[in-house]
Design an enzyme around this catalytic site. Sequence first.
Site, mmCIF file in Angstrom:
data_model
loop_
_atom_site.group_PDB
_atom_site.id
_atom_site.type_symbol
_atom_site.label_atom_id
_atom_site.label_comp_id
_atom_site.label_asym_id
_atom_site.label_seq_id
_atom_site.Cartn_x
_atom_site.Cartn_y
_atom_site.Cartn_z
ATOM 1 C CG MET A 38 -1.909 -1.188 1.159
ATOM 2 S SD MET A 38 -3.408 -0.929 2.094
ATOM 3 C CE MET A 38 -2.761 -0.733 3.739
ATOM 4 N N GLY A 44 11.314 -3.088 5.138
ATOM 5 C CA GLY A 44 10.573 -4.350 5.178
ATOM 6 C C GLY A 44 10.075 -4.709 3.775
ATOM 7 C CG HIS A 45 7.096 -2.327 1.831
ATOM 8 N ND1 HIS A 45 6.999 -1.171 2.564
ATOM 9 C CD2 HIS A 45 5.890 -2.929 1.916
ATOM 10 C CE1 HIS A 45 5.784 -1.064 3.054
ATOM 11 N NE2 HIS A 45 5.086 -2.123 2.691
ATOM 12 C CD GLN A 69 -5.906 -3.573 3.176
ATOM 13 O OE1 GLN A 69 -5.823 -4.019 2.038
ATOM 14 N NE2 GLN A 69 -4.934 -3.760 4.067
ATOM 15 C CB SER A 195 3.433 2.211 6.091
ATOM 16 O OG SER A 195 3.901 1.260 5.178
HETATM 17 O O1 PAF Z 1 -0.017 -5.666 3.944
HETATM 18 C C1 PAF Z 1 -0.439 -4.771 3.159
HETATM 19 O O2 PAF Z 1 0.250 -3.781 2.872
HETATM 20 C C2 PAF Z 1 -1.830 -4.903 2.564
HETATM 21 O O3 PAF Z 1 -2.709 -5.491 3.469
HETATM 22 C C3 PAF Z 1 -1.846 -5.651 1.223
HETATM 23 C C4 PAF Z 1 -1.386 -7.086 1.358
HETATM 24 C C5 PAF Z 1 -0.949 -4.925 0.223
HETATM 25 C C6 PAF Z 1 -3.269 -5.661 0.656
HETATM 26 O O4 PAF Z 1 -3.759 -4.371 0.469
#
Ligand code: PAF
Length: 288
Positions: A38, A44-45, A69, A195
């Site tokens: 997101m 981490g990403h 979500q 984040s």
């Molecule tokens: O972990 C996240 O950043 C979100 O929940 C994901 C998996 C990208 C889904 O929107």
Amino acid sequence: MTIQPLHSSMLIFTTVREIRLWLDRHAGGRVVGFVPTMGALHEGHLSLIEASKRECGLTVCSIFVNPAQFNDPRDLALYPRTYEADLALLADSSTDLLFFPSVEEIYPHDFVSVEADLGGLDQVMEGLHRPGHFDGVVRVVHRLLDIIRPHKLFMGQKDFQQFTIIGRMIEQLKMPVRLVVCPIAREPGGLAMSSRNRRLSKPVRDQANLIFQILQYGKSKRPVLSPGQTMDACLEKLRQAGFDPEYFEIVDPETLQKIKQWPESGRLCVACTAVWLEGVRLIDNEFY
Ligand code: PAF
């Protein structure tokens, strides 16, 4: 629309049609790795992207702040959006493709949401405190997998319940993708990278490191205290340290149900917690 950022060979796609067309034409026989995000990217990403680059011939990352979500509109509004910085990080990380769609592109008017039996995995911990959250996560991850059709999906262990639920969805729907779970990336003081951390003021950053220390404290109590006593002791420590804890649970890693007794040696359980600090919700977990 396809955009080429300066000084990078990374391609950016904003429509389903164009990224699909490109993948159909150019992916060839390469193993495709996918890292959904997101945005507001951090180390981490990047560790997920590195894992994908090690294991796959082509790495696709997506940035999509998924409204479905967020059960709290304030949380959605406050979610950090740092597109320019994200772009620079992705270009440096040699990500091959970035998918950056609009809400309309992901959820067109004729969109039909997937139904998966999550076997109650979504009814505990995060699911209890964030009603509807996992419906939204399942919806978007299924949609993204349907678009990208990767061979491997890379997710972080920090969102323990999330990857467990996505694993269940993949299994239930027999989706042709392998889930790869990567270890939690931590700040030097132990705080799990997220984040949301950037919303914490400098002085409370040190305090936030205590979450990891309290998870370690709980681990050190096995088997002197029972799981129930350990959960209570850790909740108390979190409160004393100035957090407002939502839960601290020691659960079976497959069913996510609270355990009453420590498992036999050789079998793991996992402690998961969510706390509030300075109006920011932080989650973390540790295998015991
Ligand atoms: O972990 C996240 O950043 C979100 O929940 C994901 C998996 C990208 C889904 O929107």
